[in-house]
Scaffold this motif. Structure first.
Motif, PDB file in Angstrom:
ATOM      1  N   ARG A  66      51.416  52.789   7.421  1.00 26.22           N
ATOM      2  CA  ARG A  66      51.989  52.148   5.895  1.00 26.22           C
ATOM      3  C   ARG A  66      53.041  51.017   6.629  1.00 26.22           C
ATOM      4  NH1 ARG A  66      51.114  54.255   1.689  1.00 26.22           N
ATOM      5  NH2 ARG A  66      51.266  56.267   2.578  1.00 26.22           N
ATOM      6  N   GLY A 114      47.706  54.291  13.357  1.00 20.33           N
ATOM      7  CA  GLY A 114      47.369  55.112  12.419  1.00 20.33           C
ATOM      8  C   GLY A 114      47.684  56.615  13.028  1.00 20.33           C
ATOM      9  N   ASP A 145      58.154  61.255   6.369  1.00 17.95           N
ATOM     10  CA  ASP A 145      58.573  62.326   6.337  1.00 17.95           C
ATOM     11  C   ASP A 145      57.501  63.161   6.984  1.00 17.95           C
ATOM     12  OD1 ASP A 145      57.556  61.289   3.577  1.00 17.95           O
ATOM     13  OD2 ASP A 145      57.054  63.154   3.411  1.00 17.95           O
ATOM     14  N   GLN A 150      56.226  66.107  13.456  1.00 14.61           N
ATOM     15  CA  GLN A 150      55.344  66.051  14.626  1.00 14.61           C
ATOM     16  C   GLN A 150      56.408  66.105  15.868  1.00 14.61           C
ATOM     17  OE1 GLN A 150      52.259  66.317  14.280  1.00 14.61           O
ATOM     18  NE2 GLN A 150      51.099  64.304  14.428  1.00 14.61           N
ATOM     19  N   ASN A 174      59.539  58.986   1.997  1.00 14.81           N
ATOM     20  CA  ASN A 174      58.846  58.634   0.675  1.00 14.81           C
ATOM     21  C   ASN A 174      58.335  59.938  -0.140  1.00 14.81           C
ATOM     22  OD1 ASN A 174      56.302  59.234   1.664  1.00 14.81           O
ATOM     23  ND2 ASN A 174      55.552  57.145   1.839  1.00 14.81           N
ATOM     24  N   PHE A 176      56.379  62.267   0.315  1.00 13.82           N
ATOM     25  CA  PHE A 176      55.011  62.959   0.355  1.00 13.82           C
ATOM     26  C   PHE A 176      54.385  62.480   1.809  1.00 13.82           C
ATOM     27  CE2 PHE A 176      56.229  62.837  -4.238  1.00 13.82           C
ATOM     28  CZ  PHE A 176      55.968  64.203  -4.421  1.00 13.82           C
TER      29      PHE A 176
END
Ligand SMILES: Cc1ncc(C[n+]2csc(CCOP(=O)(O)OP(=O)(O)O)c2C)c(N)n1
Length: 329
Positions: A66, A114, A145, A150, A174, A176
């Motif tokens: 993003r 990605g 988030d 990870q 954000n 979600f």
């Protein structure tokens, strides 16, 4: 903190650049002008802009899926970003990267990936390079988030804190990961609380407030340059749109309510910043509107630039695939 009018107006300009860019991307994607995934950043502009304006052009950033907003926040070319999404040679990566790969080393943009959380060790490695070479630059990585769960994220934070590397971990919460709320996937109350496990400061910031993001990042940059090590900043924000273009809105009601979306839209980062500029007598409504109009023209021009830029030809297939040979020391 005293912030100049120039910087405050640049914040507004860069946030409008991202907002208009993303709205144009959504329009052009749905018109079928270009293909592939694209993850809108609308609503989160203050995080990238406040954070990037606290950096020097020689500092590095790395992002995630993003990440249209991150290079634009750091002053990257709008034409280059749009052309990359269109897959054209005028793009940041000559049209061979697309939406999730906007890299421009000349202004410290290391690129994105990605693969969720995979840029966190990359930025940590850049900070290690700065440390080993005795250089002055810091690196900052944007991640979500979801990425904060990870292993690569935690391994990076641990080593960075242990070796006091000049890196800033900037979690854009954000709230979600696709459709999973962080409240159902993160054991601590705030993602910034995780910093205590690595003996570094964890700072929770209102991610709709560009100035608050700027101030928190300025302190993290100071620490990093002074050799005091990393900081974890959590910018609490909200993505207005669905996870990715092309996924549709069918699942909206299943994981977040319209009331929640409306409430966050009322705390729009552009509205908050504009109202503050006006109420503090720093700028008039007309000046703010003019910034938005100027930027919109630039974004519209970037669509023309992208359309007129050719696709890379087959002869370019193997260009930029390998690093130059590194000379022996
Ligand atoms: C390693 C990995 N696992 C899963 C995915 C699929 N995926 C893409 S984005 C995403 C959610 C990421 O959420 P977050 O890190 O919070 O970032 P946001 O999309 O909210 O900005 C997932 C699970 C992926 N790309 N890579």
């Amino acid at each position: 903190m005293e912030i100049s009018k120039e910087t405050l107006m640049l914040m507004l300009r860069r946030m409008w650049t991202i907002r208009h860019f993303e709205e144009k991307v959504m329009e052009m994607h749905s018109a079928g002008e270009f293909a592939g995934g694209a993850h809108p950043y609308i609503g989160e502009e203050a995080v990238a802009v406040g954070a990037c304006l606290a950096l020097e052009s020689t500092d590095y950033i790395a992002g995630n899926h993003r990440s249209h907003g991150h290079p634009l926040a750091k002053g990257g070319s709008v034409n280059g970003a749009m052309a990359e999404l269109y897959g054209r040679v005028g793009g940041y990566c000559k049209g061979k990267g697309g939406s999730m790969h906007l890299a421009d080393f000349s202004i410290g943009i290391l690129g994105e990936s990605g693969i969720v959380a995979s840029s966190v060790p990359v930025a940590t490695g850049a900070a290690l390079a700065s440390h080993i070479r005795g250089e002055d630059f810091v690196s900052m990585v944007f991640f979500g988030d979801g990425a904060s769960n990870q292993g690569a994220c935690h391994e990076s934070m641990n080593l960075a804190a242990l070796w006091k590397l000049p890196v800033i971990f900037l979690c854009e919460n954000n709230q979600f990961a696709v459709t999973t709320s962080y409240r159902n996937s993160v054991a601590v109350e705030h993602i910034s609380d995780r910093a205590s496990a690595y003996n570094m400061p964890g700072v929770l910031v209102d991610g709709q407030d560009c100035i608050a993001m700027y101030e928190a990042t300025t302190e993290a940059v100071r620490r990093a340059r002074a050799g005091e090590g990393p900081t974890l900043i959590e910018g609490l924000t909200f993505r207005y749109e669905e996870h990715s273009l092309g996924l549709g809105r069918v699942r909206r009601g299943e994981y977040r309510t319209q009331e929640e979306i409306d409430a966050w839209r009322k705390r729009d980062p552009l509205v908050i910043h504009t109202e503050r500029l006006i109420s503090q007598g720093i700028a008039t409504q007309e000046e703010c509107d003019a910034v938005s109009a100027e930027v919109l023209k630039e974004v519209e021009g970037s669509v023309e630039f992208a359309r007129n830029s050719p696709f890379p030809g087959p002869e370019a297939l193997f260009e930029d695939m390998w690093a130059d040979e590194i000379p022996a020391p």
